[in-house]
Motif scaffolding. Structure first.
Motif, mmCIF file in Angstrom:
data_model
loop_
_atom_site.group_PDB
_atom_site.id
_atom_site.type_symbol
_atom_site.label_atom_id
_atom_site.label_comp_id
_atom_site.label_asym_id
_atom_site.label_seq_id
_atom_site.Cartn_x
_atom_site.Cartn_y
_atom_site.Cartn_z
ATOM 1 N N VAL A 56 26.819 -29.125 -2.135
ATOM 2 C CA VAL A 56 27.997 -29.559 -1.381
ATOM 3 C C VAL A 56 27.515 -30.206 -0.089
ATOM 4 O O VAL A 56 26.355 -30.058 0.301
ATOM 5 N N ASN A 57 28.419 -30.905 0.588
ATOM 6 C CA ASN A 57 28.066 -31.488 1.878
ATOM 7 C C ASN A 57 27.668 -30.381 2.843
ATOM 8 O O ASN A 57 28.309 -29.339 2.910
ATOM 9 N N GLY A 58 26.600 -30.635 3.575
ATOM 10 C CA GLY A 58 26.154 -29.668 4.571
ATOM 11 C C GLY A 58 25.255 -28.582 4.022
ATOM 12 O O GLY A 58 24.919 -27.639 4.735
ATOM 13 N N MET A 59 24.860 -28.685 2.749
ATOM 14 C CA MET A 59 24.020 -27.653 2.146
ATOM 15 C C MET A 59 22.958 -28.301 1.263
ATOM 16 O O MET A 59 23.251 -29.211 0.499
ATOM 17 N N ALA A 60 21.739 -27.801 1.400
ATOM 18 C CA ALA A 60 20.640 -28.223 0.529
ATOM 19 C C ALA A 60 20.083 -26.978 -0.137
ATOM 20 O O ALA A 60 20.093 -25.887 0.437
ATOM 21 N N GLY A 61 19.605 -27.139 -1.349
ATOM 22 C CA GLY A 61 18.989 -26.038 -2.070
ATOM 23 C C GLY A 61 17.603 -26.437 -2.535
ATOM 24 O O GLY A 61 17.377 -27.586 -2.902
ATOM 25 N N ILE A 62 16.678 -25.479 -2.481
ATOM 26 C CA ILE A 62 15.347 -25.734 -3.011
ATOM 27 C C ILE A 62 15.040 -24.666 -4.058
ATOM 28 O O ILE A 62 15.340 -23.494 -3.873
ATOM 29 N N LEU A 63 14.473 -25.099 -5.162
ATOM 30 C CA LEU A 63 14.116 -24.196 -6.251
ATOM 31 C C LEU A 63 12.668 -23.777 -6.074
ATOM 32 O O LEU A 63 11.774 -24.617 -6.017
ATOM 33 N N VAL A 64 12.445 -22.466 -5.969
ATOM 34 C CA VAL A 64 11.100 -21.929 -5.798
ATOM 35 C C VAL A 64 10.902 -20.748 -6.751
ATOM 36 O O VAL A 64 11.863 -20.135 -7.217
ATOM 37 N N HIS A 65 9.639 -20.419 -7.011
ATOM 38 C CA HIS A 65 9.305 -19.251 -7.827
ATOM 39 C C HIS A 65 9.642 -17.994 -7.035
ATOM 40 O O HIS A 65 9.531 -17.966 -5.801
ATOM 41 N N ASN A 66 10.043 -16.950 -7.733
ATOM 42 C CA ASN A 66 10.418 -15.704 -7.066
ATOM 43 C C ASN A 66 9.291 -15.128 -6.208
ATOM 44 O O ASN A 66 9.546 -14.495 -5.188
ATOM 45 N N ASP A 67 8.049 -15.332 -6.616
ATOM 46 C CA ASP A 67 6.924 -14.829 -5.823
ATOM 47 C C ASP A 67 6.777 -15.569 -4.500
ATOM 48 O O ASP A 67 6.084 -15.097 -3.599
ATOM 49 N N TYR A 68 7.376 -16.716 -4.374
ATOM 50 C CA TYR A 68 7.226 -17.546 -3.183
ATOM 51 C C TYR A 68 8.427 -17.449 -2.245
ATOM 52 O O TYR A 68 8.408 -18.013 -1.161
ATOM 53 N N ILE A 69 9.448 -16.701 -2.622
ATOM 54 C CA ILE A 69 10.677 -16.636 -1.819
ATOM 55 C C ILE A 69 10.399 -16.136 -0.403
ATOM 56 O O ILE A 69 10.850 -16.737 0.571
ATOM 57 N N GLU A 70 9.664 -15.054 -0.294
ATOM 58 C CA GLU A 70 9.425 -14.459 1.029
ATOM 59 C C GLU A 70 8.650 -15.427 1.927
ATOM 60 O O GLU A 70 9.010 -15.632 3.084
ATOM 61 N N GLU A 71 7.607 -16.040 1.391
ATOM 62 C CA GLU A 71 6.804 -16.977 2.179
ATOM 63 C C GLU A 71 7.635 -18.199 2.580
ATOM 64 O O GLU A 71 7.573 -18.651 3.725
ATOM 65 N N ALA A 72 8.424 -18.720 1.660
ATOM 66 C CA ALA A 72 9.270 -19.881 1.960
ATOM 67 C C ALA A 72 10.310 -19.527 3.020
ATOM 68 O O ALA A 72 10.541 -20.293 3.961
ATOM 69 N N THR A 73 10.921 -18.364 2.879
ATOM 70 C CA THR A 73 11.929 -17.921 3.838
ATOM 71 C C THR A 73 11.325 -17.789 5.231
ATOM 72 O O THR A 73 11.919 -18.234 6.221
ATOM 73 N N MET A 74 10.142 -17.179 5.310
ATOM 74 C CA MET A 74 9.479 -17.014 6.603
ATOM 75 C C MET A 74 9.109 -18.362 7.217
ATOM 76 O O MET A 74 9.292 -18.577 8.418
ATOM 77 N N THR A 75 8.607 -19.278 6.412
ATOM 78 C CA THR A 75 8.235 -20.602 6.912
ATOM 79 C C THR A 75 9.461 -21.324 7.458
ATOM 80 O O THR A 75 9.404 -21.928 8.538
ATOM 81 N N LEU A 76 10.561 -21.269 6.725
ATOM 82 C CA LEU A 76 11.784 -21.911 7.193
ATOM 83 C C LEU A 76 12.286 -21.238 8.478
ATOM 84 O O LEU A 76 12.669 -21.920 9.432
ATOM 85 N N PHE A 77 12.264 -19.906 8.508
ATOM 86 C CA PHE A 77 12.727 -19.161 9.672
ATOM 87 C C PHE A 77 11.885 -19.501 10.904
ATOM 88 O O PHE A 77 12.415 -19.671 12.001
ATOM 89 N N GLU A 78 10.568 -19.605 10.723
ATOM 90 C CA GLU A 78 9.672 -19.946 11.834
ATOM 91 C C GLU A 78 9.982 -21.334 12.398
ATOM 92 O O GLU A 78 9.673 -21.615 13.549
ATOM 93 N N ASN A 79 10.579 -22.176 11.584
ATOM 94 C CA ASN A 79 10.954 -23.518 12.018
ATOM 95 C C ASN A 79 12.416 -23.614 12.440
ATOM 96 O O ASN A 79 12.964 -24.710 12.571
ATOM 97 N N GLY A 80 13.062 -22.461 12.618
ATOM 98 C CA GLY A 80 14.439 -22.433 13.107
ATOM 99 C C GLY A 80 15.484 -22.731 12.064
ATOM 100 O O GLY A 80 16.620 -23.066 12.397
ATOM 101 N N ILE A 81 15.126 -22.596 10.789
ATOM 102 C CA ILE A 81 16.070 -22.870 9.702
ATOM 103 C C ILE A 81 16.496 -21.551 9.086
ATOM 104 O O ILE A 81 15.672 -20.804 8.568
ATOM 105 N N SER A 82 17.789 -21.268 9.161
ATOM 106 C CA SER A 82 18.303 -20.045 8.547
ATOM 107 C C SER A 82 18.883 -20.385 7.179
ATOM 108 O O SER A 82 19.410 -21.473 6.971
#
Length: 147
Positions: A56-82
């Motif tokens: 939808v407008n205003g939302m992006a989704g990225i498909l990642v492996h379940n083992d990578y969710i935590e690392e991806a979430t932390m990387t995004l969070f460190e860059n100010g992306i919730s």
């Protein structure tokens, strides 16, 4: 990075098999390659991001492996992306097209499911064949698509 990929060939499969979309806010829809480059500059290797979508407008989704969710979430969070919390891609609330505004809930829900399913089938067509089967299994296990 290549060494890690080669080493994974000789390791036991993870107990956390599957793939998940992480949804985040975005101001503009960009072409997939631009979005992947931007995520790479933030520290998310494009090899780990299997797909980019804009449900939808205003939302992006990225498909990642379940083992990578935590690392991806932390990387995004460190860059100010919730990330958006539990975002259900089959939720009729995500139907923003005005032509669905007058439809009752009983019609909107199957429409939302059909739109999501069609989006996933297009994703599967774009994926490289080695990963396509694993992602297909994951989508089936999540009841997002059927065999």
């Amino acid at each position: 990075r290549n060494k890690d990929a080669i080493a994974r060939r000789f390791q036991l499969p993870s107990d956390n098999q599957g793939f998940t979309y992480l949804y985040m806010p975005c101001r503009l829809r960009r072409c997939y390659s631009e979005t992947r480059k931007a995520l790479s500059r933030l520290g998310l290797p494009s090899s780990r991001v299997l797909d980019v979508c804009y449900p939808v407008n205003g939302m992006a989704g990225i498909l990642v492996h379940n083992d990578y969710i935590e690392e991806a979430t932390m990387t995004l969070f460190e860059n100010g992306i919730s990330l958006f919390g539990d975002c259900d891609p089959n939720d009729p609330i995500l139907l923003k097209d005005p032509k669905f505004d007058s439809d009752p809930e009983e019609v909107r829900k199957p429409t939302a499911i059909m739109i999501h399913k069609n989006r996933l089938l297009k994703v599967l067509q774009r994926l490289r064949s080695p990963i396509r089967l694993a992602v297909t299994r994951s989508f089936i296990a999540q009841d997002w698509i059927t065999q």
